[in-house]
Design a protein around this motif. Structure first.
Motif, short mmCIF file in Angstrom:
data_model
loop_
_atom_site.label_atom_id
_atom_site.label_comp_id
_atom_site.label_asym_id
_atom_site.label_seq_id
_atom_site.Cartn_x
_atom_site.Cartn_y
_atom_site.Cartn_z
N TYR A 169 26.60 -74.12 39.66
CA TYR A 169 27.82 -74.11 41.04
C TYR A 169 28.81 -74.03 40.23
O TYR A 169 30.07 -73.28 40.78
CB TYR A 169 27.59 -74.72 41.29
CG TYR A 169 28.67 -75.55 42.49
CD1 TYR A 169 29.30 -76.17 42.63
CD2 TYR A 169 28.29 -74.63 43.66
CE1 TYR A 169 30.46 -76.04 43.54
CE2 TYR A 169 29.80 -75.34 44.93
CZ TYR A 169 30.47 -76.00 43.85
OH TYR A 169 31.76 -76.38 45.41
N VAL A 170 30.08 -74.61 39.47
CA VAL A 170 31.06 -74.50 38.97
C VAL A 170 31.22 -72.90 38.64
O VAL A 170 32.06 -72.21 38.68
CB VAL A 170 31.31 -75.17 37.92
CG1 VAL A 170 32.84 -74.92 37.27
CG2 VAL A 170 31.73 -76.51 37.85
N ARG A 171 31.05 -71.88 37.97
CA ARG A 171 30.96 -70.50 37.86
C ARG A 171 30.17 -69.85 38.46
O ARG A 171 31.05 -68.71 38.76
CB ARG A 171 29.28 -70.50 36.44
CG ARG A 171 29.09 -71.61 35.19
CD ARG A 171 28.39 -71.24 34.38
NE ARG A 171 29.18 -69.80 33.39
CZ ARG A 171 27.82 -69.00 32.97
NH1 ARG A 171 26.98 -69.73 33.10
NH2 ARG A 171 28.61 -67.69 32.34
N GLY A 230 29.49 -70.72 42.43
CA GLY A 230 29.70 -71.31 43.42
C GLY A 230 28.01 -71.56 44.62
O GLY A 230 26.90 -71.21 43.76
N ARG A 232 27.73 -64.93 45.26
CA ARG A 232 28.65 -65.42 43.86
C ARG A 232 29.98 -65.96 44.79
O ARG A 232 30.05 -64.89 45.17
CB ARG A 232 29.33 -64.66 42.76
CG ARG A 232 27.95 -64.65 41.82
CD ARG A 232 28.44 -63.54 40.22
NE ARG A 232 27.24 -63.19 40.10
CZ ARG A 232 27.60 -63.25 38.13
NH1 ARG A 232 28.46 -63.34 38.06
NH2 ARG A 232 26.91 -62.43 37.63
N LYS A 233 30.32 -67.43 44.59
CA LYS A 233 30.97 -67.67 45.33
C LYS A 233 31.61 -69.10 44.70
O LYS A 233 30.92 -69.16 43.28
CB LYS A 233 30.76 -68.61 46.75
CG LYS A 233 30.41 -67.59 47.46
CD LYS A 233 29.58 -68.41 48.57
CE LYS A 233 28.82 -67.33 50.10
NZ LYS A 233 29.19 -65.58 50.35
N PRO A 234 33.53 -69.26 45.07
CA PRO A 234 34.08 -69.98 43.95
C PRO A 234 32.98 -71.35 44.07
O PRO A 234 32.97 -71.25 44.86
CB PRO A 234 35.43 -70.67 44.26
CG PRO A 234 35.32 -69.27 45.35
CD PRO A 234 33.93 -68.56 46.01
N GLY A 235 33.34 -72.09 42.76
CA GLY A 235 32.40 -73.40 42.64
C GLY A 235 33.65 -74.41 42.54
O GLY A 235 33.27 -75.35 41.40
N TRP A 236 33.51 -74.44 43.29
CA TRP A 236 34.76 -75.99 43.86
C TRP A 236 34.79 -77.18 43.84
O TRP A 236 33.36 -77.22 44.30
CB TRP A 236 35.79 -75.82 45.52
CG TRP A 236 37.03 -74.88 45.54
CD1 TRP A 236 37.45 -74.11 44.50
CD2 TRP A 236 36.45 -73.52 46.35
NE1 TRP A 236 38.48 -73.26 44.79
CE2 TRP A 236 37.96 -72.55 46.07
CE3 TRP A 236 36.08 -73.50 47.73
CZ2 TRP A 236 38.01 -71.57 47.22
CZ3 TRP A 236 36.38 -72.18 48.07
CH2 TRP A 236 36.88 -71.55 47.81
N SER A 239 39.29 -74.20 28.62
CA SER A 239 39.55 -73.77 30.10
C SER A 239 40.46 -75.11 30.27
O SER A 239 40.47 -76.08 30.04
CB SER A 239 38.67 -73.58 30.93
OG SER A 239 39.28 -73.40 32.25
N PHE A 274 40.71 -75.71 33.51
CA PHE A 274 40.24 -76.53 34.87
C PHE A 274 39.96 -77.92 34.85
O PHE A 274 39.96 -78.66 34.83
CB PHE A 274 38.31 -76.22 35.02
CG PHE A 274 38.00 -76.27 36.28
CD1 PHE A 274 37.30 -76.97 36.57
CD2 PHE A 274 37.16 -74.84 37.10
CE1 PHE A 274 36.53 -77.47 37.95
CE2 PHE A 274 36.68 -74.87 38.32
CZ PHE A 274 36.58 -76.05 38.82
#
Lengths: 429, 509
Positions: free
Chosen positions: B87-89, B91, B111-115, B191, B193
């Motif tokens: 999910y983080v990678r 989304g 694909r979306k951001p995985g906030w 990273s 993150f």
């Protein structure tokens, strides 16, 4: 055939995930090129003879065989429902010999679809399971003569063996629905063992006619003049009523559910009660409804009803040794319907990750004259109204004061379209 | 002296007078806590080192002695941390897709951001704290400092970076969020993150367990149906199609609405729907399955026709304003109330109708109540096709007039008790105050009641009438009845007639 001939570990090794993954890839190919198997697949034609030869030479083309098993899942289901529909038509016409034949083969194909979805392929004298590595293992111990047991003899023991696996039980019960929740989820506060035992018990009961020793009826229907046998006293009106009752169980609900699912849920809860010390049926229902997130007020009266309130097909499905052909015909039709429902559930699960299911069903429906132009999933489900209309016509034609009457073949043919059972099991309306 | 790495923090003061009455007990590991907690953010890699949360596999760096690992008692669900990692990678929903579909380019736009906006919850151990026989030494302890009048969390003096291992204990205990940290085991360790952190200072163990419970167990996970109510914009998020999210919403919502139609006393269909498809119920009832199919084909449909701007969507399932993609943000109670209101208008219009068809149905039935013209065996209204046709007409007419009637301005506070018939009752009361909406529904119902609602099997029909009504049977009947009724309404010189003409134009009937 004794179950001891089976290689249990290899039966267990059959992989639901492998079949689902391979089937998903095959559906892509089918959508693009209209082919279930690539031209290079060795077993696309002359399947049994080529396999026999390859087994003898120990050079089975494993990936090809796995592909074959995968695509056979929905295709056995197609044939099973088709046979069932024609069996229904035969029953309505009073042709009990054809009925027994067709209903038996409907059951056989349903069982082969169920086995296929669990990674097990049955091929005349050689039978395999496809494991997680997409290689194949023989599921039967070879006899001294080297000959295997034939299809009709091995399907039942395999079905019985595989039905006792948690994965297989979840594969089926996870797709039979009461409302928005599956039967598996309704029963989630009861042990997994209970749920597996329930599923196994059902498949064994519905597959009764597949037991080798019990092929007597089929043999009589095959070889003895049917006019010389006891038909029983069923009137055309009775037969119409039974056919209506059966089709009513196939009314499509949301999410590929059929009406029969909620009756199976009811039966499941009744069967769970004796395993829950101190709990009444009402308490079991309450717990189950909470698991499922369903409104107890809606479900309690229905789920509390006794088995005597079940529609006739469900009440007689577990009976055998009928005194006459008509009753025997009802029993086998009911069992075939239920086994096809279970097979539809597991096929639906196998197709979960696949694309193109709706367009396949739509073009299939055109081929089989269910409709004349491309249909969306919702339109395919809406066809229930047509079947319901046909059943209504049939009932009004056979009911007093105008009946008992024997309407012409056009009306009878309309209710023999078992293909609708396939469509409603798989179309996401 | 080298300045140690630190993280600026906020202090969140949380204390109430009533808490002074709580029976604190150090003996029971429930000593009185500080009057608040800190919030800060730090790179995931640093947090992993400070908490000692690593996957436990043989090929790890030098394994932490069991007694040094405060997290050892928690079970690692590998599939969960793998899911978080994906999910983080990538989304959602891409991270949920099966492997085969991920390889397929068709889904790359999913694909979306995985906030990860929700905070880890940790406890900062104090020097001298004992865990499983080990005591936290000062050099391994984090501390809380003050910089520029702001608190800061200072790493231990022995801390040497991502590969650091304490001599005694890790200074941070994870109360909630281990799987998020485990998820970073296979991710790029360079990273930066960051993860948000809520940090309690010196929280006793029993309070940690209590916190875990209140964070994870007591909040009810919301159902997808409620999610679509709380965030109506979700109803038009097409990426949800990839995970059948929208189909689930539509099916679930349709079922819930039918339950309301059946259960709520004000509904004309109260106890008059065959909820579980049983036979032998005495009077004629349309099955729940048929009702659900009809709602999914009408009010809860996504779109019908030639795409947005040219067709018509479901009032509860599609944007009513194509330019802004705004959806009607009605809750389930409001939707149910609306359906009950339109059917009430329909029932009343039929009851008041002196049309020949209605009189004929009443004359043919021995019992006047319930109204045979609405509920009778020979009434098309109480049939699969009739229900579908009426729902379709109401949906389409209201869809094209949604903005004129200001449907979007009807708001009600949300409740999580979405099964409450009381809430639907309250919504009905509120809706009835919206005169323009109710008047329009009334005019539609009156217009519909002018049409012949007898089935082709009704007694007393001429052959011509029978053939005409036969068109509404079976599958084709669904569309036939809708088109027929719209064409009849088109002739009206009223807002209803205008709306009907617009619908006919959009569909090209």
């Amino acid at each position: 055939m004794a179950s001891s001939r089976l290689r249990s570990a290899n039966v267990r090794a059959g992989s639901i995930q492998t079949i689902a993954a391979v089937l998903a890839r095959r559906m892509v190919d089918f959508e693009r090129h209209g082919r279930w198997l690539p031209r290079s697949n060795r077993y696309r034609t002359d399947t049994v003879s080529r396999l026999e030869k390859d087994v003898g030479a120990a050079v089975v083309a494993e990936r090809d065989l796995v592909q074959y098993v995968a695509v056979s899942v929905p295709l056995h289901l197609v044939d099973g429902w088709s046979f069932w529909g024609r069996a229904l038509g035969a029953y309505l016409q009073g042709d009990f010999a054809s009925l027994v034949h067709l209903a038996y083969y409907a059951e056989l194909r349903a069982a082969m679809a169920l086995l296929g979805s669990a990674g097990i392929g049955v091929f005349s004298q050689h039978h395999f399971s496809a494991n997680t590595r997409q290689t194949v293992l023989e599921v039967e111990k070879r006899s001294k003569s080297g000959r295997g047991v034939g299809t009709h003899a091995i399907v039942w023991p395999l079905l019985r063996a595989r039905a006792r696996h948690r994965e297989s039980a979840e594969h089926v019960l996870g797709r039979l629905r009461g409302g928005q929740a599956s039967i598996w989820d309704w029963l989630s506060s009861f042990s997994v063992g209970n749920r597996v035992a329930l599923s196994a018990r059902w498949l064994e009961a519905w597959g009764l006619d597949l037991i080798e020793d019990d092929h007597h009826q089929r043999n009589v229907a095959s070889y003895r003049p049917s006019a010389l046998r006891e038909h029983g006293s069923s009137s055309f009106t009775d037969r119409v009523e039974f056919v209506s009752a059966l089709w009513s169980l196939a009314e499509p609900g949301a999410g590929r559910s059929l009406a029969v699912d909620r009756y199976l849920l009811r039966a499941a809860l009744r069967q769970v009660v004796p395993t829950q010390a101190g709990l009444t049926l009402a308490q079991v229902i309450q717990a189950a409804a909470a698991n499922a997130g369903e409104d107890l007020g809606v479900w309690l009266p229905f789920l509390s009803a006794p088995a005597t309130h079940d529609p006739l097909p469900l009440r007689i499905a577990s009976e055998s040794n009928a005194a006459d052909q008509a009753t025997a015909g009802q029993q086998i039709l009911a069992r075939a319907f239920l086994l096809l429902r279970a097979a539809g559930a597991s096929t639906s699960a196998s197709l979960q990750g696949a694309s193109g299911v709706s367009s396949w069903l739509s073009s299939f429906g055109i081929q089989r004259c269910l409709w004349s132009e491309t249909q969306t999933a919702a339109e395919m489900v809406d066809r229930w109204a047509d079947l319901s209309e046909t059943l209504g016509r049939l009932r009004s034609l056979s009911a007093p004061p105008s009946g008992p009457s024997h309407p012409d073949w056009t009306v009878v043919a309309g209710v023999a379209m078992g293909e609708f059972g396939l469509v409603w099991s798989l179309a996401n309306g | 002296m080298k300045r140690l790495e630190s993280f600026p923090a906020l202090y969140v003061k949380q204390w109430r007078k009533e808490w002074d009455q709580v029976p604190w007990s150090a003996a029971r590991q429930q000593r009185k806590p500080e009057h608040g907690f800190f919030m800060f953010s730090a790179p995931a890699s640093t947090l992993k080192a400070l908490t000692g949360v690593y996957r436990r596999s043989a090929d790890q760096r030098k394994p932490t002695a069991r007694r040094n690992d405060p997290n050892v008692q928690r079970a690692h669900d590998e599939s969960r941390s793998t899911k978080i990692r994906d999910y983080v990678r990538f989304g959602y929903p891409w991270s949920d897709l099966p492997e085969r579909r991920r390889r397929d380019n068709e889904f790359s736009d999913l694909r979306k951001p995985g906030w990860l906006p929700t905070a880890l919850v940790i406890n900062i151990l104090r020097p001298g704290d004992v865990r499983d026989g080990a005591t936290l030494r000062k050099e391994d302890a984090a501390s809380i400092g003050n910089r520029n009048e702001r608190p800061e969390i200072i790493v231990p003096s022995s801390f040497s970076g991502k590969e650091w291992q304490p001599q005694s204990l890790h200074p941070f205990e994870v109360i909630d969020g281990q799987h998020r940290l485990w998820a970073f085991d296979d991710l790029d360790s360079t990273s930066d993150f960051e993860l948000p952190v809520v940090a309690f200072d010196g929280l006793d163990r029993s309070w940690q367990a209590y916190l875990f419970w209140t964070v994870n167990i007591t909040p009810k996970k919301i159902s997808p149906s409620l999610a679509f109510d709380l965030y109506p914009l979700l109803r038009t998020e097409e990426w949800l199609n990839a995970v059948q999210g929208l189909a689930i919403y539509r099916e679930t919502r349709a079922q819930e609405l039918v339950e309301n139609l059946w259960a709520v006393p004000e509904s004309p269909w109260h106890q008059r729907i065959n909820m579980l498809g049983e036979s032998g119920l005495g009077s004629k009832m349309v099955t729940q399955a048929a009702w659900i199919r009809s709602l999914m084909a009408t009010f809860v449909k996504p779109w019908e026709g030639h795409g947005r701007g040219k067709g018509i969507g479901g009032l509860f399932g599609a944007p009513i304003d194509e330019s802004s993609f705004s959806v009607l943000s009605w809750s389930r109670a409001q939707q149910a109330a609306f359906l009950i209101q339109i059917w009430s208008e329909m029932r009343d219009a039929v009851r008041d109708s002196k049309a020949d068809w209605a009189k004929a149905l009443r004359a043919a039935d021995l019992l006047p109540d319930p109204d045979p013209a609405f509920y009778g065996e020979a009434s098309l209204i109480n049939s699969d096709q009739g229900v579908r046709g009426i729902l379709a007409v109401f949906n389409d007419l209201f869809f094209v007039t949604a903005q004129t009637l200001e449907l979007g301005s009807w708001e009600m506070p949300r409740s999580e008790d979405v099964t409450s018939a009381d809430e639907v009752g309250r919504a009905i009361v509120q809706l009835r105050k919206r005169r323009a909406v109710c008047e329009f529904a009334r005019q539609v119902a009156r217009g519909l009641a002018e049409s012949d609602w007898r089935t082709s099997a009704a007694r007393g029909l001429s052959e011509e009438q029978r053939l005409r009504q036969a068109v509404f049977r079976g599958g084709p009947g669904y569309k036939e009845i809708k088109v027929d009724r719209l064409k009849a309404l088109e002739k009206h010189k009223s807002p209803v007639g205008e709306a009907a003409r617009e619908v006919v134009r959009r569909f090209g009937y």
